[in-house]
Design a protein around this motif. Structure first.
Motif, PDB file in Angstrom:
ATOM      1  N   ILE A  72       0.806  -1.211   0.000  1.00  0.00           N
ATOM      2  CA  ILE A  72       0.000   0.000   0.000  1.00  0.00           C
ATOM      3  C   ILE A  72       0.846   1.269   0.000  1.00  0.00           C
ATOM      4  CG2 ILE A  72      -2.134   0.976   0.931  1.00  0.00           C
ATOM      5  CD1 ILE A  72      -2.365  -1.429   2.747  1.00  0.00           C
ATOM      6  N   VAL A  73       1.707   1.410  -0.992  1.00  0.00           N
ATOM      7  CA  VAL A  73       2.479   2.640  -1.148  1.00  0.00           C
ATOM      8  C   VAL A  73       1.781   3.478  -2.208  1.00  0.00           C
ATOM      9  CG1 VAL A  73       4.714   3.635  -1.717  1.00  0.00           C
ATOM     10  CG2 VAL A  73       4.586   1.441  -0.531  1.00  0.00           C
ATOM     11  N   PRO A  74       1.157   4.600  -1.822  1.00  0.00           N
ATOM     12  CA  PRO A  74       0.369   5.367  -2.787  1.00  0.00           C
ATOM     13  C   PRO A  74       1.187   5.816  -3.999  1.00  0.00           C
ATOM     14  CG  PRO A  74      -0.086   6.112  -0.556  1.00  0.00           C
ATOM     15  CD  PRO A  74       1.076   5.173  -0.471  1.00  0.00           C
ATOM     16  N   PHE A  75       0.619   5.604  -5.164  1.00  0.00           N
ATOM     17  CA  PHE A  75       1.124   6.127  -6.431  1.00  0.00           C
ATOM     18  C   PHE A  75       2.446   5.495  -6.887  1.00  0.00           C
ATOM     19  CE2 PHE A  75      -0.999   9.792  -4.264  1.00  0.00           C
ATOM     20  CZ  PHE A  75      -2.163   9.773  -5.020  1.00  0.00           C
ATOM     21  N   ARG A  76       2.900   4.420  -6.243  1.00  0.00           N
ATOM     22  CA  ARG A  76       4.210   3.868  -6.601  1.00  0.00           C
ATOM     23  C   ARG A  76       4.301   3.507  -8.092  1.00  0.00           C
ATOM     24  NH1 ARG A  76       9.024   1.571  -4.630  1.00  0.00           N
ATOM     25  NH2 ARG A  76      10.200   1.133  -6.540  1.00  0.00           N
ATOM     26  N   PRO A  77       3.344   2.784  -8.675  1.00  0.00           N
ATOM     27  CA  PRO A  77       3.486   2.443 -10.102  1.00  0.00           C
ATOM     28  C   PRO A  77       3.585   3.676 -10.990  1.00  0.00           C
ATOM     29  CG  PRO A  77       1.728   1.173  -9.075  1.00  0.00           C
ATOM     30  CD  PRO A  77       2.112   2.222  -8.097  1.00  0.00           C
ATOM     31  N   LEU A  78       2.783   4.684 -10.699  1.00  0.00           N
ATOM     32  CA  LEU A  78       2.806   5.905 -11.504  1.00  0.00           C
ATOM     33  C   LEU A  78       4.123   6.643 -11.337  1.00  0.00           C
ATOM     34  CD1 LEU A  78      -0.794   7.138 -10.709  1.00  0.00           C
ATOM     35  CD2 LEU A  78       0.041   6.473 -12.959  1.00  0.00           C
ATOM     36  N   ALA A  79       4.567   6.759 -10.080  1.00  0.00           N
ATOM     37  CA  ALA A  79       5.826   7.466  -9.831  1.00  0.00           C
ATOM     38  C   ALA A  79       6.969   6.782 -10.565  1.00  0.00           C
ATOM     39  CB  ALA A  79       6.104   7.526  -8.332  1.00  0.00           C
ATOM     40  N   GLU A  80       7.002   5.462 -10.498  1.00  0.00           N
ATOM     41  CA  GLU A  80       8.083   4.715 -11.146  1.00  0.00           C
ATOM     42  C   GLU A  80       8.039   4.912 -12.659  1.00  0.00           C
ATOM     43  OE1 GLU A  80       8.463   0.130 -11.670  1.00  0.00           O
ATOM     44  OE2 GLU A  80       9.265   0.653  -9.700  1.00  0.00           O
ATOM     45  N   HIS A 154      -2.775  -5.633  -9.357  1.00  0.00           N
ATOM     46  CA  HIS A 154      -3.707  -6.321  -8.458  1.00  0.00           C
ATOM     47  C   HIS A 154      -3.499  -5.924  -7.005  1.00  0.00           C
ATOM     48  CE1 HIS A 154      -0.410  -8.888  -9.986  1.00  0.00           C
ATOM     49  NE2 HIS A 154      -0.112  -9.027  -8.706  1.00  0.00           N
ATOM     50  N   ASP A 155      -2.298  -5.469  -6.665  1.00  0.00           N
ATOM     51  CA  ASP A 155      -2.037  -5.025  -5.294  1.00  0.00           C
ATOM     52  C   ASP A 155      -1.878  -3.502  -5.206  1.00  0.00           C
ATOM     53  OD1 ASP A 155      -2.076  -7.553  -4.126  1.00  0.00           O
ATOM     54  OD2 ASP A 155      -0.003  -7.947  -4.717  1.00  0.00           O
ATOM     55  N   ALA A 156      -2.297  -2.804  -6.245  1.00  0.00           N
ATOM     56  CA  ALA A 156      -2.077  -1.357  -6.275  1.00  0.00           C
ATOM     57  C   ALA A 156      -2.974  -0.650  -5.265  1.00  0.00           C
ATOM     58  CB  ALA A 156      -2.343  -0.804  -7.671  1.00  0.00           C
ATOM     59  N   GLU A 416       1.672   5.369  11.206  1.00  0.00           N
ATOM     60  CA  GLU A 416       2.502   6.461  10.684  1.00  0.00           C
ATOM     61  C   GLU A 416       2.405   6.524   9.159  1.00  0.00           C
ATOM     62  OE1 GLU A 416       4.987   9.654  10.201  1.00  0.00           O
ATOM     63  OE2 GLU A 416       3.887   8.936  11.970  1.00  0.00           O
ATOM     64  N   ALA A 417       2.450   5.367   8.512  1.00  0.00           N
ATOM     65  CA  ALA A 417       2.312   5.340   7.053  1.00  0.00           C
ATOM     66  C   ALA A 417       0.948   5.885   6.637  1.00  0.00           C
ATOM     67  CB  ALA A 417       2.500   3.921   6.535  1.00  0.00           C
ATOM     68  N   GLY A 418      -0.083   5.562   7.415  1.00  0.00           N
ATOM     69  CA  GLY A 418      -1.412   6.073   7.118  1.00  0.00           C
ATOM     70  C   GLY A 418      -1.498   7.581   7.254  1.00  0.00           C
ATOM     71  N   ARG A 419      -0.858   8.120   8.299  1.00  0.00           N
ATOM     72  CA  ARG A 419      -0.867   9.586   8.481  1.00  0.00           C
ATOM     73  C   ARG A 419      -0.168  10.271   7.310  1.00  0.00           C
ATOM     74  NH1 ARG A 419       0.805   7.808  13.765  1.00  0.00           N
ATOM     75  NH2 ARG A 419      -1.005   7.739  15.155  1.00  0.00           N
ATOM     76  N   ARG A 420       0.937   9.686   6.866  1.00  0.00           N
ATOM     77  CA  ARG A 420       1.651  10.264   5.736  1.00  0.00           C
ATOM     78  C   ARG A 420       0.801  10.216   4.469  1.00  0.00           C
ATOM     79  NH1 ARG A 420       7.730   7.636   6.349  1.00  0.00           N
ATOM     80  NH2 ARG A 420       8.185   8.397   8.456  1.00  0.00           N
ATOM     81  N   ALA A 421       0.130   9.098   4.262  1.00  0.00           N
ATOM     82  CA  ALA A 421      -0.720   8.980   3.077  1.00  0.00           C
ATOM     83  C   ALA A 421      -1.835  10.011   3.110  1.00  0.00           C
ATOM     84  CB  ALA A 421      -1.306   7.565   2.991  1.00  0.00           C
TER      85      ALA A 421
END
Length: 978
Positions: A72-80, A154-156, A416-421
């Protein structure tokens, strides 16, 4: 021998579709393709083929994957995918993206206008980011069309899927193609893809397993042989045991060859001994066999890599294994030779398993205790390398701690990851992360930690629109109270619930949480508590149906602003001072300006760019309302563009569109408003869409185009305009004026009454719906208003807003003239005309109405006023008003301009039938199903004359009767004019 098929087998139709989509993208007809299927079915192989074909066409290829090192890392595929533009160093001028450039800073900090992540970025909605990506692709496409490949979605995260959903709906005129691959597992990704395919926004291709003939061809290609050189028993067994899965076919061929069961002989390939193949254990054994050949250290390296995920960085492997660079690379190169891993193309110093099944097979070999130990060691290594756990590392370590059985640590990191997201605008991901943390920590003894997670989860649910789930967490607050959570902390959670209720529009529920929080705090309330509670209470109170809500909201907002200053809480201060400015606008324009100025000063002092932009636009909007100044609005728009405040910029665009309408610049409005409406609708900025539709309805109304006005208002209602602050304007600023241009004062009065009734139901901050302007003039002319009533209404500063001032001064002139105070009446007319210098329709419509009263009461210069108004309305094609002006001129014995030669006002088809100008004036009024007497009154002719014109029109148009003639008249809109 690599035992890998060098070409794609059995996918001829898929290859044709991909080729067609790439060709279309090259001519700005972008499209999307979705490859769906089980692991190993060939999705990645087709994606690689598409990338190669795109490269051969001279297209730019941007690739990203959803399978990353952490969950659950937001936008990772797009950023890459988009980061490759930075690595290419093509020098794109992102300034051309205007306000959308800062939104891209969420994907690559280098794309922020300041060039780095140090300064806080404004929060953008996911749709704004999606629009930014779309515009970036258009910018890239000026020199090269592009193919965006997003694999394994599928895990995006939910935000990436939202951007994908937006792109597929808007690529049709873009120089870009989108290729998405995902497993066929039920889930959000598959839902998005199937929905897009159903609305024909993309091509869905579900990859099927290979048949026996295709498996035979694939095996031959793997063995670099002809089909007849492969033993039939091998093909049959491989087809049966692989179930036609290409990856499994290749793995089993590899196992047979490496195991010595399948060897090349003089007569071709042959089987030695018994043909033994077990699936899927054969796959696991095949991978185990290859890893065993790498030695203990090599196997340990790949085990750590598998714990990290499908992709892994060398830095972490080095830290966990303790190997130096030379030894580590030696083991990885051996893994590459064994066809287990491969260098990860988009990112340097990263590797990836050749297939996700490889990582899964490796994990299956690791005993649970050892796997937990590896996860713990890996988490420790990451935290030593990246102490702050930036970006994806936080979610990764949370996952590793969970695998290691360290629940409390995992829960804290997920929170913490949720707060950042949430801070980054990824509300969907924030909810998933924080909800997971909430469940993990449900049994924690430390209630303060659980309360902190709730404190973040509540606003995340509100941002994601999951209001019912947020309100359901009241039970969790109760449980925390029973577990010993203090009164003050519980009060803070109820404050958050009140804020959620305000966002959800549940005003009464919100006030209940405010009262609960106040009771819990009691004497322990600090300025911070007071500021936050009073701020949300002010907004809630403003929407409650209570008699003193305006005064109560203002009291609460002032108290919140004072407390926010003492703490300090600059964001709360900015918010409340802007609310105070809005509340003061009707009472005192100078006071409103002072409030906005204070909000702006606070934002400047504390570096709050978005709050500053809103303060600037509200100040500029106040100047526009007060004096019709549009320069400050344009400047505010430029400032908003610089910081990427997209919604602020569209807010200004919508106001400038209405400004053009009120200035009579209908061509400029026609160019600006459709763009505003389309863009804000696409970005789901509903309030701005409503404002744009209201302005479009007003533009049509001020040109007498009733059908267009009705269509705009119908669309306004469909978008959700019922109950909005713009609804009164649809009646008081649009419909009423259209009726007056038709010389239908009764309907105009009804429309104004509805505007005022709607305004009472939903208090407006615009004050242009007629109560302080047009209604005063109509009531003064009709005799329904006296001077005392006029003074009671015009005590409000809203009557001094420039648009309203035009009609208020005309109304004053009528009242003073009726009292025989001619000099004062003349001065009022001069003041009205001065105010109306930038509003031609208001000026001439006001003069037409004042002249009527002046004729009746014997004062002023009605002939001059009527001549000017008649000329304006004749040139504007408003026959009913022009005719009324001529009728009044005849009434006072003045010469009347002869307009009968103005056949250009008559539509071509009616001119061809011999319809005269006067007959056309009657014809237009028949569209409203008016009787002869009503038409005669409006045109200032006799009912008998109207009857003659109607009879002539029936004959000339070959209509059977008056009803049919009226229907025919109604069917002709503005588009039928020459």
């Amino acid at each position: 021998m690599h035992t890998r098929a060098p070409v794609v087998v059995g996918r001829d139709e898929e290859l044709r579709v991909l080729d067609r989509v790439l060709a279309d993208a090259g001519v700005h007809r972008g499209g999307a393709v979705f490859l769906v299927g089980e692991p190993g079915i060939g999705k990645t192989r087709l994606a690689r083929f598409a990338a190669g074909a795109a490269f051969d066409r001279g297209m730019r290829v941007l690739r990203g994957r959803g399978s990353t090192i952490g969950p659950i890392v937001p936008f990772r595929p797009l950023a890459e995918a988009l980061m490759s533009l930075l690595r290419a160093g093509d020098g794109l001028d992102l300034r051309e993206l205007g306000p959308y450039q800062p939104a891209l800073g969420r994907l690559a900090p280098e794309w922020s206008p300041d060039g780095g992540p140090e300064e806080p970025r404004p929060a953008h909605s996911v749709l704004v980011l999606a629009e930014a990506v779309l515009r970036l692709l258009a910018l890239v496409g000026r020199t090269q069309p592009s193919l965006v490949v997003l694999e394994d979605l599928h895990d995006a995260d939910a935000e990436t899927l939202a951007v994908v959903d937006y792109l597929v709906d808007n690529l049709d005129q873009a120089p870009a193609a989108l290729l998405v691959t995902t497993r066929a597992d039920p889930g959000p990704a598959l839902d998005v893809i199937r929905s897009a395919a159903q609305r024909q926004a993309g091509v869905l291709m579900e990859l099927r397993r290979l048949d026996e003939r295709q498996v035979s061809r694939m095996v031959a290609l793997c063995l670099e042989a002809e089909d007849h050189e492969v033993p039939a028993e091998v093909v049959r067994r491989l087809w049966a045991d692989s179930a036609g899965n290409p990856f499994v076919v290749e793995e089993m061929v590899h196992g047979l060859v490496n195991g010595g069961l399948l060897v090349r002989g003089p007569a071709g390939w042959q089987v030695l001994g018994e043909l033994r193949i077990d699936v899927p254990s054969a796959l696991v054994r095949s991978i185990a066999h290859r890893t065993d050949r790498l030695g203990p250290q090599g196997r340990e390296v790949l085990s750590v890599a598998a714990v990290l995920g499908h992709r892994f960085p060398l830095s972490v492997l080095r830290r966990v294994t303790g190997l130096d660079d030379r030894a580590l690379l030696s083991h990885l190169h051996a893994g590459v030779a064994a066809q287990l891993v491969t260098p990860d193309e988009p990112v340097p110093d990263w590797y990836a398993f050749r297939h996700p099944l490889t990582a899964e097979a490796l994990l299956a070999q690791i005993p649970p205790p050892h796997r937990a130990e590896l996860a713990r060691r890996t988490a420790d290594a990451v935290q030593r390398l990246h102490p702050e756990l930036p970006g994806e590392w936080c979610a990764l370590v949370a996952s590793l701690r969970l695998d290691a059985g360290q629940t409390a640590e995992a829960g804290a990191l997920l929170a913490e990851a949720g707060r950042r997201a949430l801070a980054d605008g990824a509300a969907g991901s924030a909810v998933r992360l924080l909800d997971h943390a909430h469940r993990l920590l449900a049994s924690e003894v430390d209630v303060a930690v659980r309360a902190d997670v709730l404190d973040s989860l509540l606003p995340a649910l509100a941002e994601a629109g999951q209001f019912e789930r947020a309100f359901a967490l009241v039970d969790a607050v109760t449980e925390l109270a029973a577990a010993g959570l203090g009164r003050v902390r519980r009060a803070e959670l109820h404050t958050k619930l009140a804020q959620v209720a305000n966002t959800a529009g549940r005003w009464t529920d919100g006030m209940a949480h405010v009262e609960t929080a106040r009771a819990l705090l009691g004497a322990d309330a600090t300025d911070e508590h007071t500021a936050r509670l009073d701020a949300v209470a002010a907004f809630l109170t403003l929407n409650l149906e209570v008699p003193d809500r305006i005064a109560s909201a203002e009291f609460l907002a002032r108290r919140a602003a004072d407390a926010a200053k003492r703490v300090p809480l600059p964001e709360v201060g900015c918010e409340t001072w802007q609310l105070l400015g809005v509340l003061a606008r009707e009472r005192d324009l100078d006071e409103a300006a002072e409030c906005f100025s204070r909000a702006r000063a606070l934002a400047d002092e504390h570096g709050l760019p978005i709050q500053r932009a809103y303060a600037v636009i509200r100040q500029a909007g106040l100047d526009w309302l007060a004096e019709g100044k549009a320069v400050e609005l344009a400047e505010a728009r430029e400032e908003a563009l610089l910081i990427g405040a997209v919604s602020v910029a569209y807010n200004v665009d919508a106001i400038l569109g209405l400004d053009a309408v009120l200035r009579g610049q209908y061509a400029a409005a026609a160019e600006r408003l459709p763009r505003v409406i389309a863009d804000t609708r696409r970005l789901q900025l509903r309030n701005l869409t409503l404002y744009g539709l209201m302005a479009r309805a007003t533009a049509a109304a001020h040109q007498g185009r009733r059908a267009e006005m009705d269509a705009a208002i119908e669309e306004f209602d469909e978008v959700g305009g019922v109950g909005s602050q713009e609804r009164p304007l649809c009646f008081g600023l649009a419909r009423a004026f259209c009726a007056l241009l038709e010389e239908d004062r009764v309907t105009a009065g009804h429309d104004l009454a509805r505007a005022i009734a709607y305004e009472a139901e939903t208090p407006t901050v615009y004050h242009l719906s007629g109560r302080h302007g047009l209604l005063l003039l109509l009531e003064a002319v009709s005799g329904a208003l006296d001077l005392d009533g006029y003074l009671a209404v015009t005590r409000s500063s809203a009557a001094r807003m420039r648009w309203n001032r035009v009609f208020a001064q005309f109304a004053l002139a009528v009242l003073l003239g009726r009292l025989g105070r001619e000099a004062e009446a003349a001065q009022a007319v001069r003041a009205a005309r001065e105010a109306a210098a930038i509003h031609p329709l208001a000026r001439h419509l006001g003069l037409r109405l004042v002249a009527e009263a002046a004729v009746a009461d014997g004062w002023g210069e009605p002939v001059a006023w009527l001549r000017g108004a008649e000329e304006y309305f004749h040139q504007a094609g408003q026959a009913a008003v022009a005719s009324a002006c001529r009728g009044l001129l005849r009434q006072v014995g003045a010469s009347v301009p002869q307009r009968r030669t103005g056949s250009d006002q008559v539509p071509r088809e009616l001119r061809a039938l011999g319809v005269t100008v006067r007959e056309f004036e009657v014809f237009r009024l028949l569209a409203g199903r008016l009787g002869n007497k009503a038409i005669a009154t409006r045109l200032h002719i006799s009912p008998r004359t109207v009857e003659k014109h109607v009879a002539s029109l029936i004959t000339k148009t070959a209509q059977p009767d008056r009803e049919s003639l009226s229907a025919f008249a109604a069917s002709l809109g503005p588009a039928d004019r020459p």
